[in-house]
Design a protein around this motif. Structure first.
Motif, mmCIF file in Angstrom:
data_model
loop_
_atom_site.group_PDB
_atom_site.id
_atom_site.type_symbol
_atom_site.label_atom_id
_atom_site.label_comp_id
_atom_site.label_asym_id
_atom_site.label_seq_id
_atom_site.Cartn_x
_atom_site.Cartn_y
_atom_site.Cartn_z
ATOM 1 N N TYR A 58 -15.837 -8.715 9.092
ATOM 2 C CA TYR A 58 -15.563 -7.349 9.527
ATOM 3 C C TYR A 58 -14.436 -7.334 10.557
ATOM 4 N N PHE A 59 -14.501 -8.267 11.514
ATOM 5 C CA PHE A 59 -13.503 -8.388 12.580
ATOM 6 C C PHE A 59 -12.126 -8.683 11.983
ATOM 7 N N MET A 60 -12.061 -9.690 11.104
ATOM 8 C CA MET A 60 -10.784 -10.099 10.518
ATOM 9 C C MET A 60 -10.224 -9.039 9.556
ATOM 10 N N GLY A 61 -11.108 -8.282 8.924
ATOM 11 C CA GLY A 61 -10.648 -7.191 8.081
ATOM 12 C C GLY A 61 -9.898 -6.149 8.895
ATOM 13 N N LEU A 62 -10.441 -5.807 10.058
ATOM 14 C CA LEU A 62 -9.771 -4.870 10.962
ATOM 15 C C LEU A 62 -8.411 -5.407 11.399
ATOM 16 N N VAL A 63 -8.391 -6.683 11.779
ATOM 17 C CA VAL A 63 -7.142 -7.302 12.235
ATOM 18 C C VAL A 63 -6.099 -7.294 11.122
ATOM 19 N N GLY A 64 -6.509 -7.717 9.927
ATOM 20 C CA GLY A 64 -5.575 -7.758 8.807
ATOM 21 C C GLY A 64 -5.003 -6.405 8.473
ATOM 22 N N PHE A 65 -5.864 -5.382 8.477
ATOM 23 C CA PHE A 65 -5.399 -4.035 8.132
ATOM 24 C C PHE A 65 -4.417 -3.509 9.163
ATOM 25 N N TRP A 66 -4.805 -3.528 10.428
ATOM 26 C CA TRP A 66 -4.005 -2.857 11.447
ATOM 27 C C TRP A 66 -2.704 -3.580 11.759
ATOM 28 N N VAL A 67 -2.704 -4.919 11.745
ATOM 29 C CA VAL A 67 -1.465 -5.639 12.038
ATOM 30 C C VAL A 67 -0.474 -5.497 10.884
ATOM 31 N N SER A 68 -0.937 -5.629 9.641
ATOM 32 C CA SER A 68 -0.031 -5.458 8.506
ATOM 33 C C SER A 68 0.472 -4.017 8.438
ATOM 34 N N PHE A 69 -0.379 -3.058 8.797
ATOM 35 C CA PHE A 69 0.014 -1.658 8.822
ATOM 36 C C PHE A 69 1.086 -1.413 9.883
ATOM 37 N N ALA A 70 0.940 -2.076 11.038
ATOM 38 C CA ALA A 70 1.928 -1.930 12.110
ATOM 39 C C ALA A 70 3.283 -2.483 11.678
ATOM 40 N N ILE A 71 3.266 -3.619 10.993
ATOM 41 C CA ILE A 71 4.515 -4.210 10.519
ATOM 42 C C ILE A 71 5.164 -3.298 9.481
ATOM 43 N N ASN A 72 4.364 -2.743 8.592
ATOM 44 C CA ASN A 72 4.907 -1.820 7.597
ATOM 45 C C ASN A 72 5.503 -0.583 8.262
ATOM 46 N N ASN A 73 4.858 -0.073 9.301
ATOM 47 C CA ASN A 73 5.411 1.064 10.043
ATOM 48 C C ASN A 73 6.792 0.738 10.603
ATOM 49 N N SER A 74 6.952 -0.502 11.078
ATOM 50 C CA SER A 74 8.219 -0.884 11.703
ATOM 51 C C SER A 74 9.371 -0.919 10.696
ATOM 52 N N TYR A 75 9.049 -0.948 9.416
ATOM 53 C CA TYR A 75 10.076 -0.922 8.381
ATOM 54 C C TYR A 75 10.678 0.474 8.178
ATOM 55 N N LEU A 76 10.000 1.514 8.653
ATOM 56 C CA LEU A 76 10.430 2.879 8.326
ATOM 57 C C LEU A 76 11.885 3.156 8.677
ATOM 58 N N PRO A 77 12.344 2.884 9.912
ATOM 59 C CA PRO A 77 13.762 3.142 10.196
ATOM 60 C C PRO A 77 14.705 2.159 9.497
ATOM 61 N N ASP A 78 14.168 1.053 8.977
ATOM 62 C CA ASP A 78 14.992 0.093 8.241
ATOM 63 C C ASP A 78 15.260 0.539 6.809
ATOM 64 N N VAL A 79 14.303 1.266 6.227
ATOM 65 C CA VAL A 79 14.424 1.624 4.807
ATOM 66 C C VAL A 79 14.848 3.072 4.593
ATOM 67 N N ALA A 80 14.662 3.928 5.618
ATOM 68 C CA ALA A 80 14.943 5.356 5.440
ATOM 69 C C ALA A 80 15.860 5.877 6.532
ATOM 70 N N PHE A 81 16.749 6.782 6.165
ATOM 71 C CA PHE A 81 17.587 7.474 7.141
ATOM 72 C C PHE A 81 16.757 8.563 7.835
ATOM 73 N N PRO A 82 17.166 9.003 9.032
ATOM 74 C CA PRO A 82 16.362 9.977 9.785
ATOM 75 C C PRO A 82 15.945 11.204 8.986
ATOM 76 N N GLU A 83 16.847 11.741 8.169
ATOM 77 C CA GLU A 83 16.516 12.945 7.413
ATOM 78 C C GLU A 83 15.521 12.675 6.282
ATOM 79 N N GLN A 84 15.279 11.406 5.961
ATOM 80 C CA GLN A 84 14.328 11.050 4.899
ATOM 81 C C GLN A 84 12.944 10.695 5.434
ATOM 82 N N GLN A 85 12.845 10.473 6.733
ATOM 83 C CA GLN A 85 11.652 9.824 7.271
ATOM 84 C C GLN A 85 10.400 10.697 7.247
ATOM 85 N N ASP A 86 10.535 11.998 7.513
ATOM 86 C CA ASP A 86 9.357 12.878 7.465
ATOM 87 C C ASP A 86 8.751 12.888 6.072
ATOM 88 N N ALA A 87 9.594 13.074 5.074
ATOM 89 C CA ALA A 87 9.110 13.198 3.698
ATOM 90 C C ALA A 87 8.504 11.899 3.186
#
Length: 438
Positions: free
Chosen positions: A126-155
């Motif tokens: 249960y503990f490691m499931g939480l860690v795996g989800f939230w850390v990988s999710f945080a890394i994916n969030n950090s990709y947003l400005p790398d893959v999308a221009f500002p006008e694309q980010q909301d959508a």
């Protein structure tokens, strides 16, 4: 097709980024919100006990899972800057994203062996499931400005959450059918003699498989990361140095600093509601038999997810018309009203109505918060560091929010009083958003 041809802002890259929400959102729905809380309570009801012996002392079921969750988020808040620091300096954050994705997926499968007899192994998964989800999710969030221009980010942020809701609902429907009709799927019994409990265990395995398999599409197209030049002598500590650097930069970024303050406050309440909603429904609603409780809680979670698909899209549309901050102010106001309504919820019908209202604002506030932050950060290649700061703030908020919720519920003897307290957080967040410059 060569991945080198997939450029920033391209439809293929944006879809690949958003698709990770499709892959990992089954964890937040099936494990965090729907099936696992019911499964966890069922284990204690079948055994006809309320406490277990852990590390030489007796502890009740609710504090046990609550403390495990809090410890997991403390660990997540500590490890996220470490990972972001290494990822920024080596330019390989996709490797870390894969590692934590696989850690989370395999941990979900490990929950199949969760039992009171194997409580340590179960809590570790249960503990490691939480860690795996939230850390990988945080890394994916950090990709947003790398893959999308500002006008694309909301959508694209809203599209990610919508994909997550659709995918997780599809799997939950299959899991619900399996739990309600286990014999139809060839499930006869488990070690406790209850087929429904064994069906829940199979649902945990399905989450791990779904998460790992569908994540491959995102991994194929996402870039490795931005390599940062600089001193690598103390690479392990670079993440915390980056957080300190981000903190100092906030002094010159008045809008970003005020937004983060507001986000910290209202996100504390949002994440707490998501984590405790099922537990609240199980304890405070007047259900009939256990089967009605199981069905009712899962149906209410389905209602939240389905309505959230619409909510995320409506919020993205509203942000284009009236701006991100005003939209967030309005959404926080709706949250305040929902908390007041939840205080008076008693019947299953009341709970379904509350679930629908929560779904309408849950997806919107998460998607818009993420894209608004992405727009406010200054131009930089070190996006992992800024999003690490964002995620650490969110996780610290979760620790504080869940602790205060549990403390108020225990001190006053009612989870309803704690819900009202969360409404105060939403009200404070709404007022703080007015200070953010347009």
């Amino acid at each position: 097709m060569s991945k080198a041809l997939v450029l920033k802002g391209s439809k293929k890259l944006l879809n690949a980024w958003a698709f990770y929400d499709w892959a990992n959102s089954v964890y937040s729905l099936v494990i965090s919100s729907a099936v696992f809380p019911i499964f966890y309570g069922a284990l204690f009801r079948v055994a006809e006990i309320e406490k277990v012996t852990v590390f030489g002392g007796e502890i009740a079921r609710a504090p046990l899972i609550s403390y495990t969750t809090s410890l997991a988020f403390i660990f997540i808040a500590l490890i996220t800057p470490l990972i972001s620091g290494v990822a920024d300096y080596l330019g390989n954050k996709k490797i870390f994203m894969k590692f934590f994705c696989y850690l989370g997926g395999l941990s979900c499968m490990g929950l199949y062996w969760f039992s009171l007899e194997n409580i340590y192994i179960g809590l570790l998964c249960y503990f490691m499931g939480l860690v795996g989800f939230w850390v990988s999710f945080a890394i994916n969030n950090s990709y947003l400005p790398d893959v999308a221009f500002p006008e694309q980010q909301d959508a694209i942020s809203a599209k990610g959450f919508s994909l997550g809701y659709v995918g997780s609902v599809l799997l939950l429907i299959v899991n619900l059918a399996m739990i309600m009709n286990p014999s139809l799927f060839g499930i006869i019994t488990d070690v406790n003699g209850i087929a429904e409990v064994k069906a829940m265990k199979y649902s945990f395995v399905s989450v791990g498989i779904w998460w790992i398999v569908f994540a491959q599409y995102s991994f194929y197209y996402l870039p490795e990361g931005n390599k940062r030049e600089g001193n690598r002598t103390h690479i392990i500590l670079n993440g915390f140095k980056e957080l300190r650097l981000v903190w100092h930069q906030l002094g010159d970024q008045i809008r970003l600093k005020r937004y983060l303050g507001a986000f910290f406050v209202y996100s504390m309440a949002v994440q707490t509601v998501m984590l405790i909603a099922t537990y609240f429904g199980e304890e405070e609603i007047n259900w009939g038999a256990d089967s009605e409780r199981t069905t009712g809680l899962i149906v209410s979670i389905l209602v939240i997810q389905i309505v959230a698909i619409l909510g995320a899209s409506v919020t993205a549309w509203a942000s284009k018309k009236i701006g991100n901050i005003i939209t967030l102010v309005f959404v926080n106001g709706l949250w305040v009203s929902i908390c007041i309504y939840a205080y008076f919820v008693i019947t299953p019908i009341d709970f379904y109505i509350a679930a629908g209202c929560v779904g309408l604002v849950m997806g919107g506030i998460q998607a818009l918060s993420r894209s608004t932050y992405s727009k406010f950060i200054p131009p930089t290649k070190d996006t992992a560091s800024f999003f690490s700061f964002y995620d650490v703030a969110e996780k610290i908020g979760i620790v504080i929010g869940t602790f205060l919720y549990g403390f108020i519920a225990q001190y006053t003897g009612s989870m309803r009083n704690a819900i009202i307290f969360l409404g105060i957080f939403f009200l404070a967040g709404m007022l703080m958003l007015f200070r953010v410059k347009k």
